[in-house]
Design an enzyme around this catalytic site. Structure first.
Site, mmCIF file in Angstrom:
data_model
loop_
_atom_site.group_PDB
_atom_site.id
_atom_site.type_symbol
_atom_site.label_atom_id
_atom_site.label_comp_id
_atom_site.label_asym_id
_atom_site.label_seq_id
_atom_site.Cartn_x
_atom_site.Cartn_y
_atom_site.Cartn_z
ATOM 1 N N HIS A 93 8.282 66.644 63.496
ATOM 2 C CA HIS A 93 9.689 67.062 63.401
ATOM 3 C C HIS A 93 10.012 67.986 62.236
ATOM 4 O O HIS A 93 11.089 68.563 62.187
ATOM 5 C CB HIS A 93 10.614 65.835 63.325
ATOM 6 C CG HIS A 93 10.542 65.119 61.988
ATOM 7 N ND1 HIS A 93 11.213 65.566 60.878
ATOM 8 C CD2 HIS A 93 9.877 64.025 61.597
ATOM 9 C CE1 HIS A 93 10.958 64.757 59.867
ATOM 10 N NE2 HIS A 93 10.146 63.808 60.277
ATOM 11 N N GLU A 128 13.988 55.351 46.505
ATOM 12 C CA GLU A 128 12.814 56.190 46.804
ATOM 13 C C GLU A 128 12.846 57.472 45.957
ATOM 14 O O GLU A 128 12.771 58.603 46.453
ATOM 15 C CB GLU A 128 12.708 56.540 48.295
ATOM 16 C CG GLU A 128 11.302 56.932 48.714
ATOM 17 C CD GLU A 128 11.210 57.360 50.177
ATOM 18 O OE1 GLU A 128 11.681 58.455 50.512
ATOM 19 O OE2 GLU A 128 10.659 56.588 50.972
ATOM 20 N N GLU A 185 13.346 69.221 51.849
ATOM 21 C CA GLU A 185 13.323 67.864 51.281
ATOM 22 C C GLU A 185 12.889 67.820 49.815
ATOM 23 O O GLU A 185 13.392 67.004 49.039
ATOM 24 C CB GLU A 185 12.437 66.951 52.122
ATOM 25 C CG GLU A 185 13.024 66.580 53.478
ATOM 26 C CD GLU A 185 12.837 67.638 54.549
ATOM 27 O OE1 GLU A 185 12.169 68.665 54.293
ATOM 28 O OE2 GLU A 185 13.364 67.455 55.657
ATOM 29 N N ARG A 232 10.966 70.728 59.635
ATOM 30 C CA ARG A 232 11.503 72.085 59.807
ATOM 31 C C ARG A 232 10.439 73.165 59.599
ATOM 32 O O ARG A 232 10.384 74.145 60.315
ATOM 33 C CB ARG A 232 12.647 72.323 58.809
ATOM 34 C CG ARG A 232 14.005 71.918 59.333
ATOM 35 C CD ARG A 232 15.098 72.241 58.303
ATOM 36 N NE ARG A 232 16.424 72.291 58.925
ATOM 37 C CZ ARG A 232 17.097 71.234 59.340
ATOM 38 N NH1 ARG A 232 16.580 70.029 59.257
ATOM 39 N NH2 ARG A 232 18.296 71.375 59.885
ATOM 40 N N HIS A 253 10.959 63.887 69.109
ATOM 41 C CA HIS A 253 12.201 63.977 68.317
ATOM 42 C C HIS A 253 13.293 64.642 69.157
ATOM 43 O O HIS A 253 13.007 65.475 70.014
ATOM 44 C CB HIS A 253 11.894 64.805 67.052
ATOM 45 C CG HIS A 253 12.957 64.749 65.990
ATOM 46 N ND1 HIS A 253 14.131 65.436 66.098
ATOM 47 C CD2 HIS A 253 13.010 64.087 64.808
ATOM 48 C CE1 HIS A 253 14.872 65.209 65.016
ATOM 49 N NE2 HIS A 253 14.201 64.386 64.213
HETATM 50 C C1 UD1 Z 1 16.247 65.245 59.212
HETATM 51 C C2 UD1 Z 1 16.024 65.410 57.707
HETATM 52 C C3 UD1 Z 1 14.562 65.190 57.380
HETATM 53 C C4 UD1 Z 1 14.064 63.863 57.913
HETATM 54 C C5 UD1 Z 1 14.368 63.805 59.402
HETATM 55 C C6 UD1 Z 1 13.972 62.455 59.958
HETATM 56 C C7 UD1 Z 1 17.317 67.057 56.425
HETATM 57 C C8 UD1 Z 1 17.486 68.488 56.099
HETATM 58 N N1 UD1 Z 1 16.353 66.781 57.318
HETATM 59 O O1 UD1 Z 1 15.549 66.286 59.858
HETATM 60 O O2 UD1 Z 1 14.416 65.203 55.970
HETATM 61 O O3 UD1 Z 1 12.671 63.791 57.720
HETATM 62 O O4 UD1 Z 1 15.765 63.983 59.606
HETATM 63 O O5 UD1 Z 1 13.894 62.474 61.369
HETATM 64 O O6 UD1 Z 1 18.023 66.217 55.929
HETATM 65 N N2 UD1 Z 1 19.250 65.266 67.021
HETATM 66 C C9 UD1 Z 1 19.883 64.605 68.066
HETATM 67 N N3 UD1 Z 1 20.099 63.251 67.947
HETATM 68 C C10 UD1 Z 1 19.701 62.525 66.867
HETATM 69 C C11 UD1 Z 1 19.047 63.209 65.826
HETATM 70 C C12 UD1 Z 1 18.842 64.574 65.906
HETATM 71 O O7 UD1 Z 1 20.247 65.199 69.062
HETATM 72 O O8 UD1 Z 1 19.937 61.308 66.843
HETATM 73 C C13 UD1 Z 1 19.019 66.750 67.138
HETATM 74 C C14 UD1 Z 1 20.310 67.551 66.942
HETATM 75 O O9 UD1 Z 1 20.298 68.650 67.814
HETATM 76 C C15 UD1 Z 1 20.169 68.028 65.489
HETATM 77 C C16 UD1 Z 1 18.676 68.231 65.403
HETATM 78 O O10 UD1 Z 1 18.101 67.160 66.131
HETATM 79 O O11 UD1 Z 1 20.914 69.213 65.246
HETATM 80 C C17 UD1 Z 1 18.084 68.291 64.017
HETATM 81 O O12 UD1 Z 1 18.548 67.211 63.200
HETATM 82 P P1 UD1 Z 1 18.547 67.400 61.583
HETATM 83 O O13 UD1 Z 1 19.037 66.131 60.964
HETATM 84 O O14 UD1 Z 1 19.224 68.656 61.218
HETATM 85 O O15 UD1 Z 1 17.014 67.643 61.266
HETATM 86 P P2 UD1 Z 1 15.757 66.690 61.369
HETATM 87 O O16 UD1 Z 1 14.579 67.536 61.694
HETATM 88 O O17 UD1 Z 1 16.057 65.524 62.222
HETATM 89 N N1 UDP Z 2 10.199 55.975 63.942
HETATM 90 C C1 UDP Z 2 10.884 55.297 64.969
HETATM 91 N N2 UDP Z 2 10.805 55.790 66.247
HETATM 92 C C2 UDP Z 2 10.096 56.898 66.567
HETATM 93 C C3 UDP Z 2 9.423 57.609 65.517
HETATM 94 C C4 UDP Z 2 9.505 57.113 64.214
HETATM 95 O O1 UDP Z 2 11.533 54.284 64.722
HETATM 96 O O2 UDP Z 2 10.052 57.279 67.753
HETATM 97 C C5 UDP Z 2 10.300 55.446 62.553
HETATM 98 C C6 UDP Z 2 9.015 55.317 61.767
HETATM 99 O O3 UDP Z 2 8.437 54.040 61.955
HETATM 100 C C7 UDP Z 2 9.455 55.530 60.329
HETATM 101 C C8 UDP Z 2 10.630 56.476 60.460
HETATM 102 O O4 UDP Z 2 11.047 56.410 61.824
HETATM 103 O O5 UDP Z 2 9.940 54.349 59.731
HETATM 104 C C9 UDP Z 2 10.194 57.862 60.111
HETATM 105 O O6 UDP Z 2 11.161 58.762 60.520
HETATM 106 P P1 UDP Z 2 10.894 60.316 60.636
HETATM 107 O O7 UDP Z 2 9.452 60.546 60.933
HETATM 108 O O8 UDP Z 2 11.905 60.830 61.580
HETATM 109 O O9 UDP Z 2 11.312 60.833 59.192
HETATM 110 P P2 UDP Z 2 10.566 61.013 57.783
HETATM 111 O O10 UDP Z 2 9.953 59.694 57.399
HETATM 112 O O11 UDP Z 2 9.586 62.109 57.944
HETATM 113 O O12 UDP Z 2 11.679 61.425 56.869
#
Ligand code: UD1
Ligand code: UDP
Length: 386
Positions: free
Chosen positions: A214, A123, A137, A216, A247
């Site tokens: 979700h 990607e 990102e 940031r 999320h």
């Molecule tokens: C991350 C990625 C973002 C991607 C997103 C997909 C970076 C900087 N960000 O952002 O590019 O679009 O994932 O969803 O790489 N948490 C849980 N359990 C989980 C996942 C997350 O508890 O399984 C909570 C935790 O408190 C964690 C917070 O979510 O600290 C944020 O997770 P983080 O990976 O830092 O940021 P995302 O917004 O998820």
């Molecule tokens: N997705 C999922 N469960 C959810 C929300 C999203 O499986 O409750 C899937 C969605 O189909 C897609 C991926 O997660 O394939 C997107 O993830 P996210 O939106 O967290 O990240 P991004 O694509 O913005 O990096």
């Protein structure tokens, strides 16, 4: 290289990377004569990653388990980099594959580079041109691209972005996006939800809006505006129900609860496993999201998407007319949603299915490219054309 197996390590850590790398890992393992596949997860996400690992039955060889509640970019980068140093020292792969634009992807590419191991970027080449949107990102993806030796660009547009940055054409492979491979394997007409709430929803007679947020840069006030717009919509349209898989990020959850908690037409649920989520997408009327991956999946399911962001690195679906960039201002989100609920012509224009992002064969092309580049085959991969 021929004679010895090619050691290919896939590194990922979040839900979307796992969904999009699963088809690649599964395809790599079909070529066991030539390839030794290795999987290392940082677990930047925990539960949301594990859901995907279970669905595709992926068993990581290494799991760094780095996630902490409220982690900062410094936490993720430093923990992933140090952990991957040990993993690479132990496994000694020939090439490391990373995906997209997460901090795991950037740290994975940097760790491989420090070990002078080749990097393949899946990607590759998506750009907004704005280094703070999406943050971080856009820079994660650009920096990963600078470190990469093989660039798997999903579309012609992403290839053109890379060519403009002087990436050599022979190192770019236009493959389609692996998210469509995953989607094809997951969406089924006769899928039955296990979850009672999702089973009970009246998909025929209600207008179902699927909402996810979700990013940031949208935390706090921008998200609050979106939720206020949704509150106004359900107040006005009794036939609308909103399904909102929230999320895990506590900073998202706080605002959601305070704005949308307790409303009868709004179903706040935990993040869904990919299988029910993808099948839910295929049954909704309309999607509002700041997600990247959902912007790619929805067009192929014929679902209009309102994108809760000011920029997108995925212009193909905007050009095709199925995705609209709306941002997060209350009135803009409310008006864009209202139009799609009330104007049948506008709705049908935006719900024409199209596949600008892939045809389900992206993982095959990526593995073909690897076998070709490392002299296991004299067949270069075919190019994805929508
Ligand atoms: C991350 C990625 C973002 C991607 C997103 C997909 C970076 C900087 N960000 O952002 O590019 O679009 O994932 O969803 O790489 N948490 C849980 N359990 C989980 C996942 C997350 O508890 O399984 C909570 C935790 O408190 C964690 C917070 O979510 O600290 C944020 O997770 P983080 O990976 O830092 O940021 P995302 O917004 O998820
Ligand atoms: N997705 C999922 N469960 C959810 C929300 C999203 O499986 O409750 C899937 C969605 O189909 C897609 C991926 O997660 O394939 C997107 O993830 P996210 O939106 O967290 O990240 P991004 O694509 O913005 O990096």
């Amino acid at each position: 290289m021929a004679g010895k197996k090619l050691k290919v390590m896939s590194v990922f850590g979040t839900r979307p990377e796992a969904i999009k790398m699963a088809p690649v890992v599964l395809e790599l393992s079909k070529h066991s004569e030539e390839i030794e596949p290795i999987v290392a997860v940082t677990a930047q996400h925990r539960e949301m990653l594990d859901q995907v690992l279970n669905l595709f039955q992926l068993k990581p060889n290494y799991d760094l388990n780095i996630m902490s509640a409220g982690q900062t970019l410094f936490d993720i980068t430093s923990r992933a980099l140090l952990g991957l140093n040990e993993v690479l020292t132990d496994a000694k792969p020939d090439i490391v594959l990373v995906h997209g634009d997460t901090t795991t992807a950037f740290a994975g590419a940097l760790a491989a580079y420090y070990h002078q191991i080749a990097v393949g970027h899946v990607e590759a080449g998506l750009r907004t041109g704005n280094k703070f949107s999406p943050y971080p990102e856009e820079m994660n993806r650009r920096l990963t691209g600078s470190l990469a030796d093989m660039h798997f660009a999903p579309t012609k547009t992403s290839e053109e972005n890379l060519l403009r940055e002087n990436v050599s054409a022979e190192n770019i492979f236009v493959t389609g996006n692996t998210v469509i491979d995953a989607l094809h394997a997951t969406v089924k007409k006769d899928f039955k939800f296990e979850d009672e709430l999702l089973q009970k929803i009246d998909y025929e007679n209600k207008k179902i809006i699927l909402l996810t947020t979700h990013r940031r840069e949208n935390l706090g006030e921008p998200m609050r505006h979106v939720y206020k717009a949704m509150k106004k919509i359900v107040g006005e349209f009794s036939e609308v129900e909103i399904v909102f898989p929230v999320h895990k990020n506590p900073k998202v959850r706080e605002v959601v609860d305070s704005e949308l908690g307790g409303l009868e037409q709004v179903h706040l649920i935990d993040p869904l496993d990919y299988e029910p989520f993808a099948n839910l997408m295929s049954r909704t009327n309309l999607i509002l999201t700041d997600s990247g991956g959902i912007q790619e999946e929805a067009p192929s399911l014929g679902k209009p998407v309102i994108v809760l962001r000011d920029t997108t690195e995925r212009p193909e679906a905007v050009a095709a007319g199925t995705v609209k960039l709306v941002g997060t201002a209350l009135d803009d989100v409310y008006n864009a949603t209202k139009i799609l609920l009330t104007d049948a012509d506008e709705y049908s224009k935006m719900s024409e299915a199209c596949n600008p992002y892939g045809d389900g064969l992206a993982a095959k092309r990526i593995v073909q490219a690897l076998l070709w580049k490392y002299n296991f085959s004299n067949q270069p991969p075919e190019i994805f054309q929508p």
